[in-house]
Design a protein around this motif. Structure first.
Motif, short mmCIF file in Angstrom:
data_model
loop_
_atom_site.label_atom_id
_atom_site.label_comp_id
_atom_site.label_asym_id
_atom_site.label_seq_id
_atom_site.Cartn_x
_atom_site.Cartn_y
_atom_site.Cartn_z
N ALA A 112 1.08 -1.34 0.29
CA ALA A 112 0.10 -0.50 -0.31
C ALA A 112 0.72 1.32 0.31
CB ALA A 112 -0.68 0.10 1.00
N GLY A 113 2.54 1.11 0.67
CA GLY A 113 3.29 2.29 -0.02
C GLY A 113 4.11 2.72 -0.51
N GLN A 114 3.63 1.73 -1.84
CA GLN A 114 4.23 2.10 -3.18
C GLN A 114 3.94 2.87 -3.81
OE1 GLN A 114 7.07 0.32 -4.13
NE2 GLN A 114 6.53 -0.62 -1.98
N ASP A 115 4.31 3.30 -4.20
CA ASP A 115 4.34 5.15 -4.84
C ASP A 115 3.83 4.74 -6.35
OD1 ASP A 115 6.45 4.08 -6.60
OD2 ASP A 115 7.54 6.38 -6.04
N SER A 116 3.63 4.25 -6.97
CA SER A 116 3.45 3.47 -8.41
C SER A 116 2.29 2.78 -8.13
CB SER A 116 3.80 3.46 -9.47
OG SER A 116 4.09 1.67 -9.70
N ALA A 117 1.14 2.70 -9.18
CA ALA A 117 -0.04 1.66 -9.02
C ALA A 117 0.36 -0.33 -9.54
CB ALA A 117 -1.56 2.20 -10.47
N ARG A 118 1.57 -0.06 -10.31
CA ARG A 118 1.38 -1.17 -10.27
C ARG A 118 2.30 -1.99 -9.50
NH1 ARG A 118 2.48 -3.11 -16.37
NH2 ARG A 118 0.85 -1.79 -17.66
N LYS A 119 2.59 -1.42 -8.70
CA LYS A 119 3.67 -1.40 -7.03
C LYS A 119 2.47 -1.31 -6.20
CE LYS A 119 8.12 0.33 -8.52
NZ LYS A 119 8.65 1.93 -8.27
N VAL A 120 1.52 -1.22 -6.78
CA VAL A 120 0.65 -0.94 -4.74
C VAL A 120 -0.22 -2.59 -5.33
CG1 VAL A 120 -1.53 -0.06 -4.31
CG2 VAL A 120 0.01 1.16 -4.39
N LEU A 121 -0.44 -2.63 -6.99
CA LEU A 121 -1.44 -3.80 -7.09
C LEU A 121 -1.29 -5.29 -6.80
CD1 LEU A 121 -2.94 -2.55 -10.79
CD2 LEU A 121 -4.53 -2.52 -8.54
N LEU A 122 -2.16 -5.70 -6.03
CA LEU A 122 -1.71 -7.47 -6.00
C LEU A 122 -3.00 -8.28 -6.99
CD1 LEU A 122 -2.69 -7.08 -2.14
CD2 LEU A 122 -0.95 -7.31 -3.25
N ALA A 123 -2.17 -9.31 -7.72
CA ALA A 123 -3.08 -9.97 -8.26
C ALA A 123 -3.85 -11.16 -7.70
CB ALA A 123 -2.66 -10.68 -9.56
N ALA A 124 -5.38 -11.78 -8.40
CA ALA A 124 -5.34 -12.85 -7.46
C ALA A 124 -6.58 -13.36 -8.90
CB ALA A 124 -6.02 -12.11 -6.54
N PRO A 125 -6.41 -14.71 -8.18
CA PRO A 125 -7.51 -16.03 -9.35
C PRO A 125 -9.48 -15.82 -8.63
CG PRO A 125 -6.15 -17.02 -8.26
CD PRO A 125 -5.91 -16.05 -7.49
N VAL A 126 -9.35 -14.34 -9.02
CA VAL A 126 -11.31 -13.94 -8.63
C VAL A 126 -12.36 -15.48 -9.44
CG1 VAL A 126 -9.93 -11.94 -7.50
CG2 VAL A 126 -11.19 -11.63 -9.47
N PHE A 127 -12.07 -15.62 -10.68
CA PHE A 127 -13.16 -15.46 -11.13
C PHE A 127 -12.84 -17.31 -10.91
CE2 PHE A 127 -12.56 -12.13 -13.81
CZ PHE A 127 -13.36 -12.25 -14.06
N ASN A 128 -13.00 -17.52 -9.46
CA ASN A 128 -13.44 -19.16 -8.86
C ASN A 128 -13.22 -18.90 -7.73
OD1 ASN A 128 -11.07 -20.01 -7.87
ND2 ASN A 128 -10.00 -20.58 -9.77
N ASN A 129 -14.33 -20.14 -6.80
CA ASN A 129 -13.90 -20.46 -5.57
C ASN A 129 -12.49 -21.61 -5.61
OD1 ASN A 129 -14.16 -21.97 -3.03
ND2 ASN A 129 -16.53 -21.74 -3.25
N PRO A 130 -11.90 -20.80 -4.87
CA PRO A 130 -10.96 -22.25 -4.61
C PRO A 130 -11.51 -23.99 -3.81
CG PRO A 130 -10.02 -20.32 -3.77
CD PRO A 130 -11.04 -20.15 -3.65
N GLY A 131 -12.10 -23.53 -3.44
CA GLY A 131 -13.26 -24.61 -2.96
C GLY A 131 -13.42 -25.63 -3.87
N GLU A 132 -13.51 -25.29 -4.71
CA GLU A 132 -14.38 -26.41 -5.81
C GLU A 132 -13.43 -26.81 -6.65
OE1 GLU A 132 -16.97 -23.75 -7.37
OE2 GLU A 132 -18.08 -23.95 -5.69
N ILE A 133 -12.40 -26.49 -6.48
CA ILE A 133 -11.43 -26.67 -7.91
C ILE A 133 -10.63 -27.64 -7.82
CG2 ILE A 133 -11.87 -24.19 -9.57
CD1 ILE A 133 -8.90 -23.30 -8.73
N ARG A 134 -9.42 -28.37 -8.47
CA ARG A 134 -9.07 -29.76 -8.14
C ARG A 134 -7.92 -28.70 -8.86
NH1 ARG A 134 -6.30 -34.50 -10.78
NH2 ARG A 134 -6.87 -33.33 -12.61
N HIS A 135 -6.54 -28.21 -7.82
CA HIS A 135 -5.50 -27.36 -7.71
C HIS A 135 -4.42 -27.95 -8.24
CE1 HIS A 135 -6.86 -24.12 -5.35
NE2 HIS A 135 -7.51 -24.60 -3.97
N LEU A 136 -3.96 -27.27 -9.26
CA LEU A 136 -2.77 -27.25 -10.21
C LEU A 136 -1.80 -26.94 -9.23
CD1 LEU A 136 -4.49 -26.71 -13.38
CD2 LEU A 136 -4.18 -29.20 -12.67
#
Ligand SMILES: Cc1cc2nc3c(=O)[nH]c(=O)nc-3n(C[C@H](O)[C@H](O)[C@H](O)COP(=O)(O)OP(=O)(O)OC[C@H]3O[C@@H](n4cnc5c(N)ncnc54)[C@H](O)[C@@H]3O)c2cc1C
Lengths: 373, 492
Positions: A112-136
Motif C-alpha cells: 500500500a505504501g508504494q508510489d506507483s499503481a503497478r507496485k501497489v496492485l495485488l493480483a489474484a484468481p478471482v474468477f473461481n472458488n478455490p474450494g471447488e476446483i482441483r488445484h494444479l
C-alpha cells in the motif's frame, strides 16, 4: 448505490463519476482493445491518487475502514461508464482483504505504501472458488523450511500487471488449500500471454506456471477455505454493485438512444413494446440497487446472517445485469452491437462479472446449503 | 375465436406425405458434408480468425471464401439449369446448423450469400437469375468467388425496411430515378453483410420516398459499377469474420436488364404494387429467417457441446461436473433448446415447401426430373429457364397463385422460428458460461465466442421485436378483427 443523506458517500460517488467520465470514458473503446492496444496506466495512476486502490484498507493505511459500502459505491459508479477499472479494484481489494483477514499487515503495508499503481496492485484468481476446483499448484517447504510454490495457477487477474500475487495452492497430505503471497515478477514464474477473455479486457489476467517460487503463507490448508469464504461474503456485494452499475449505464444509454432514434414515424421510445423493455430494465436496476443498499448496510453493521442476504442480492443482481445488458443492446438495434457504443461492452462485462468468485449455479446451491447448516 | 387451422398447426404432418422421399437421403448427404466441412475447415480456423479480426477489424478473409468456393458451397443450392448443384433448398438449414455449431461468422460467409440468392429469386426474374447465378457457378470453376449480398437497411431505416406499414411512415432515403435505359441510384446502405466480399448486391430503393411501398424497386448492382463504392466496415462484437459493410450509391446507373422488379413488371400482377412489395419481402424473409433459425440452432448447439465437453472433464467439489445433478438438468435444458430451435426451422421449411418458396422446386415431379436429368440437357434448358416465359411462369406460380393465407403461414412460421431459435441461442450461450465459470470466459474455450456471435441473431433479419409483431400480424392475431398490427396506441 444510494447515497442519500450521507455526505461522505456522496462525495466519494461524485469523485468516482468524475473520474469515470474524464479518465475512462474518452478512451473506453481504445482501452478495451488491450492486449491488442496499450494498457491504461495513466488512468490507473489517477485511480491511485484518488485513493481508489486503498478503499478496502484500514484507516491507518489511508483506507476507508472495514465497511464494504464505500467500495461498492465507487464500483457502481465506475461500471456505469466502464467496468474494467472496477474489475481492477475488485481484484486488488479481494487480495487486500485476504491479507487483512489473515493478519498479514506487513506485506499489505509494504504494498500500500508504494508510489506507483503497478507496485501497489495485488493480483489474484478471482474468477473461481478455490474450494471447488482441483488445484494444479502446491505449496511445500524447502530444506531451509521456507515455503515455495510449484505448479500452475490459471487466470490470475492482474498477474501481468501487479507486483504481488495472492494465490491458492494445495498442500501435500491435506485435503484443503492454503493462500500464499508471491512476487508476481519472480524469475520462477512464467506468465502466459494475456488471456483473451469475453469482457473486462482492461482488467487482464494471465496463466502462471510456477517453479518453486518463494511464498509467504497467509493461511494453511485447514483455514484456506474459511478465509476465502470470509472475504468472498463481503466481496460478492462488490460484484453486485458492479452489476448494478452496468444495469444503470445500459439503461441510460438505451433510454437516451430511444429518445432520439425514429422508426415507423415516431421516436422508438414511443413504441409501447420498446417502452416495456426499457421499463423492465429500469425496474430491475432500481430493485437491485435498493436491495444492494440494504445488504451493504446489513454487512457493514454485521447484522445477523448478513452474508445470506449478500449472496441473494449479489446473485440476483448479476443475473439481472446479464438480462438487462442483453436488452440494452437490443434497444439500440444494429448499432448496439457495434463498438462505438458502450452497450456491447457492458453485455460482455456483465457476463464476465457473473463469473466472479465461482460458478454461479454452485454459489446458489451453497447459499441454501449454508442456510440449512 | 375459431381454433387454429390444421394447416397452421401441423405443417410437418401435412408435408410428410407430399415431400419427395429423395429429399431425405439428399439431406442426409448434405448434413454429412456440413459435418465434414465444419470439422476440416471451420473448427480449426474459427478462433484464430476471430482473434485476428479483433486485432485487425478490416481484414477480409478471402481465404475462407475461396475455400468454401472450392468446396462448391456457393452454387450447391442453385438450380442445376443455372449451373448450380441443384440440391434442395431445405437441406441447407441442417448444413448451416453444422457450420454454425463451430463458427457463426463462417456460417454467415456462406449463408448470407443465399440471402442474396433468395432475394433475387423472390423477384422471380428468370433472366437476371440466369445471368447472376451462372456467374456464381462460373466463379467456382475459375476459383474466383462470386457472392451476392442483400442491401435493404439504410441509416434511417432498419426495422422500417422490413414492413410496408412501417416503411410508409418512416424515412427511407435510397432514391431511384428513372433515366434513359435504366435507373440512377442515390443513397447509402448500411450493415450489409458480406458487402465487401460480394460481386452482386441485390439493392432495394424507391422512386418516391414519400410512398416507398408503392414505388419500391429491386436492382442487381455489380461491384465495379460506376457510382457504386464501399464505405467502412463496422466494428462488431461478434461474427467478426463476416463483414458488415456500408454501400454508397452516387448517381449509380443500373441498366434495365438488371432491374429485377419495378412498377412495369408489377403491372401484370393482380396484387397492387404495395401488396406485391410485402409479398416479395415475405418470400425473402420466409426463407432467410428459417436460415437464421438454423444459425440459432447451430450456435445453441455449439455452446451446448462445449459445455458438455467441459463438464465431462472438470471436477467441481471433487466430483466430475457432469455427475452433479443440477449440471445434468442444465445440460438437458440446453439440449432441449437446440432441439426446439431445430424443430422451428424445419417446420418453417415445411411451410415453405407447401405454400412458399419451394412449392415448385420441392414438388416431386420437379425435384426428380431435375435430380436425374443429364447435365447437357439441363444446360440446354438454361435458355428456356432464363427466358421471359420462365419469369411469367415463376411469377404465376409463386406470386399470383399464392393465397394471402399461405403467405401469412410461411411468414408467420419464419418469424416464430427466427425469434425462438435466436433467443434460445443466446440463452444457451448464457447457460454455457454459467456452467463453465472462469474457463468459459477464455477465448480458447469457444463458448464466449458463441455468445458474442449469437447476440447478433436477435437483431438482423428484423429484430426479434419486429418478428413477434409479424407473427402476431400473420398468425397469432390474424383472426382478431379488432387487431391493428404496427399501429400502437399513442403514449398518454
Ligand atoms: C451485423 C449486421 C449485419 C446485417 N446484415 C444486413 C444485410 O446483409 N442486409 C441488410 O439489408 N440489413 C442487414 N442488417 C440490418 C438489420 O436487419 C437491422 O439492423 C435490423 O433490421 C434492425 O434495424 P436497426 O438496426 O436500424 O434498428 P432499429 O430499427 O432502429 O431498432 C431499434 C430498436 O427499436 C425497436 N423498434 C423499432 N421499431 C419498432 C416498432 N415499430 N415497434 C417496436 N419496436 C421497434 C427495435 O426492435 C430495436 O429494439 C444487418 C445488421 C447488423 C447489425
Amino acid at each position: 448505490m444510494l447515497t442519500i443523506g450521507d455526505k461522505g458517500k456522496k462525495l466519494l460517488a461524485d469523485a468516482a463519476t468524475d473520474f469515470a467520465n474524464k479518465a475512462l470514458l474518452p478512451d473506453r473503446e481504445e482501452n478495451d482493445k488491450f492486449p491488442f492496444g496499450p494498457f491504461f496506466d495513466q488512468a490507473l495512476e489517477t485511480a491511485l491518487e484518488l485513493g481508489f486502490l486503498h478503499l478496502a484498507l484500514p484507516e491507518s493505511m489511508e483506507g476507508m475502514g472495514p465497511g464494504i459500502t464505500d467500495l461498492c459505491v465507487v464500483c457502481d459508479r465506475l461500471c456505469q461508464v466502464d467496468a474494467s477499472m472496477a474489475g481492477i479494484l475488485f481484484t486488488n481489494s479481494f487480495a487486500q482483504r485476504l491479507l487483512l483477514a489473515a493478519g498479514e499487515a506487513k506485506t499489505l503495508e509494504e504494498a500500500a505504501g508504494q508510489d506507483s499503481a503497478r507496485k501497489v496492485l495485488l493480483a489474484a484468481p478471482v474468477f473461481n472458488n478455490p474450494g471447488e476446483i482441483r488445484h494444479l499448484a502446491r505449496a511445500e517447504k524447502d530444506n531451509k523450511n521456507r515455503w515455495r510454490l510449484t505448479g500452475g495457477v490459471p487466470y490470475v487477474v492482474l498477474g501481468g500487471v501487479a507486483a504481488r500475487a495472492v494465490l491458492p495452492a494445495a498442500v501435500e497430505g491435506s485435503k484443503g488449500f492454503g493462500w500464499y503471497v508471491v512476487n508476481a515478477n519472480s524469475p520462477q514464474i512464467v506468465k502466459s500471454a494475456t488471456v483473451f477473455s469475453l469482457g473486462l479486457h482492461a482488467c487482464p489476467a494471465v496463466d502462471m506456471t510456477i517453479d518453486g517460487t518463494p511464498a509467504t503463507p497467509l493461511a494453511g490448508p485447514e483455514d484456506g477455505a474459511d478465509l476465502f469464504r470470509q472475504v468472498a461474503d463481503a466481496m460478492q456485494l462488490v460484484a453486485g454493485a458492479m452489476a448494478v452499475g452496468l444495469m444503470k449505464g445500459s439503461f441510460r444509454e438505451a433510454l437516451d438512444y430511444s429518445k432520439k432514434r425514429r422508426q415507423g414515424g415516431k421516436r422508438i421510445v414511443e413504441w409501447s413494446e420498446l417502452t416495456r423493455i426499457l421499463a423492465e430494465m429500469s425496474i430491475h436496476a432500481r430493485m437491485a440497487e435498493a436491495a444492494l443498499d440494504r445488504a451493504c448496510q446489513a454487512a457493514d453493521h454485521g447484522e445477523h446472517s448478513w452474508e445470506h442476504l449478500a449472496a441473494a442480492v449479489s446473485l440476483t443482481a448479476c443475473s439481472l445485469a446479464c438480462e438487462a445488458t442483453t436488452d440494452g443492446i437490443q434497444v439500440l438495434g444494429g448499432v448496439g452491437y457495434m463498438k462505438e457504443y458502450g452497450q456491447e461492452k457492458r453485455f460482455r462485462d456483465a457476463k464476465q462479472i457473473q463469473a466472479l468468485l465461482g460458478l454461479a449455479p454452485m454459489r446458489r446451491i451453497k447459499y441454501l446449503r449454508r442456510m440449512l447448516r | 375465436m375459431r381454433p387454429p387451422p390444421f394447416e397452421d398447426m401441423l405443417v410437418s404432418l401435412d408435408a410428410s406425405a407430399r415431400i419427395p422421399a429423395g429429399m431425405v437421403s439428399e439431406t442426409r448427404e448434405v448434413m454429412a458434408l456440413g459435418r465434414r466441412f465444419a470439422r476440416e475447415v471451420v473448427r480449426p480456423r474459427a478462433l484464430e480468425l476471430d482473434a485476428r479480426l479483433h486485432e485487425d477489424p478490416d481484414h477480409l478473409d478471402w481465404e475462407f471464401v475461396k475455400t468454401a468456393n472450392e468446396w462448391g458451397l456457393y452454387s450447391m443450392w442453385l438450380p442445376k439449369f443455372f449451373g448450380g448443384g441443384g440440391y434442395n433448398f431445405m437441406s441447407m438449414a441442417p448444413f448451416i446448423e453444422e457450420v454454425s455449431s463451430q463458427c457463426l461468422a463462417m456460417a454467415n460467409l456462406i449463408g448470407v450469400h443465399y440471402l442474396g440468392v433468395g432475394t433475387l429469386s423472390a423477384s422471380w426474374n428468370a433472366q437476371i437469375m440466369r445471368r447472376v447465378f451462372s456467374e456464381v457457378a462460373q466463379g467456382e470453376k475459375t476459383g474466383e468467388p462470386c457472392l451476392i449480398s442483400l442491401a435493404i437497411t439504410e441509416p434511417s431505416a432498419g426495422t422500417d425496411a422490413e414492413e410496408v406499414d412501417l416503411m410508409d411512415r418512416g424515412e427511407m432515403s435510397c432514391r431511384i430515378t428513372r433515366c434513359d435505359g435504366g435507373y440512377k441510384v442515390n443513397g447509402t446502405k448500411i450493415f450489409i453483410s458480406n458487402g465487401h466480399l460480394s460481386t452482386w448486391h441485390m439493392t432495394m430503393g424507391f422512386e418516391d420516398l414519400s410512398r416507398p411501398s408503392e414505388t419500391a424497386i429491386m436492382l442487381a448492382v455489380k461491384t465495379g459499377t460506376p457510382g457504386f463504392s464501399f464505405g467502412r466496415i463496422e466494428r462488431k462484437m461478434g461474427q467478426k469474420a463476416c463483414p458488415a459493410s456500408v454501400l454508397v450509391f452516387d448517381d449509380c446507373f443500373v441498366p434495365d436488364e438488371l432491374v429485377a422488379l419495378d412498377h412495369r413488371q408489377f403491372s401484370g400482377l393482380s396484387r397492387s404494387h404495395r401488396q406485391t412489395t410485402m409479398q416479395v419481402i415475405d418470400y425473402v424473409v420466409s426463407t432467410s429467417r428459417a436460415g437464421v433459425g438454423a444459425f440459432g440452432a447451430g450456435a445453441a448447439r455449439g455452446a451446448y457441446e462445449e459445455a458438455l465437453a467441459f463438464a465431462s472433464e472438470t471436477e467441481v467439489d471433487g466430483t466430475l461436473l457432469v455427475n452433479h445433478e443440477w449440471a445434468q438438468c442444465l445440460l438437458a435444458e440446453m439440449y432441449k433448446n437446440v432441439s426446439l430451435a431445430r424443430l422451428t426451422y424445419m417446420e418453417t421449411n415445411y411451410a415453405n415447401a407447401l405454400y412458399g418458396f419451394f412449392r415448385l422446386m420441392g414438388s416431386a415431379p420437379f425435384f426428380y426430373s431435375m435430380k436425374y436429368a443429364p447435365r447437357p440437357l439441363l444446360d440446354r434448358l438454361s435458355g428456356l429457364f432464363g427466358s421471359g416465359w420462365a419469369t411469367r411462369m415463376f411469377r404465376q406460380t409463386h406470386l399470383e397463385n399464392q393465397l394471402e393465407s399461405e403467405a401469412h403461414r410461411t411468414s408467420g412460421w419464419a418469424s416464430l422460428c427466427k425469434f425462438t431459435a435466436t433467443d434460445l441461442a443466446v440463452k444457451n450461450g448464457h447457460l454455457a458460461l454459467e456452467l463453465m465459470g472462469q474457463a468459459g470466459l477464455r477465448h480458447d474455450r469457444r463458448v464466449e465466442k458463441h455468445l458474442r456471435d449469437a447476440k447478433l441473431l436477435q437483431i438482423y433479419e428484423g429484430t426479434n421485436q419486429l418478428n413477434r409483431l409479424n407473427l402476431f400480424k400473420c398468425m397469432a392475431g390474424a383472426d382478431c378483427g379488432q387487431a391493428e398490427p404496427f399501429c400502437d396506441c399513442p403514449a398518454a
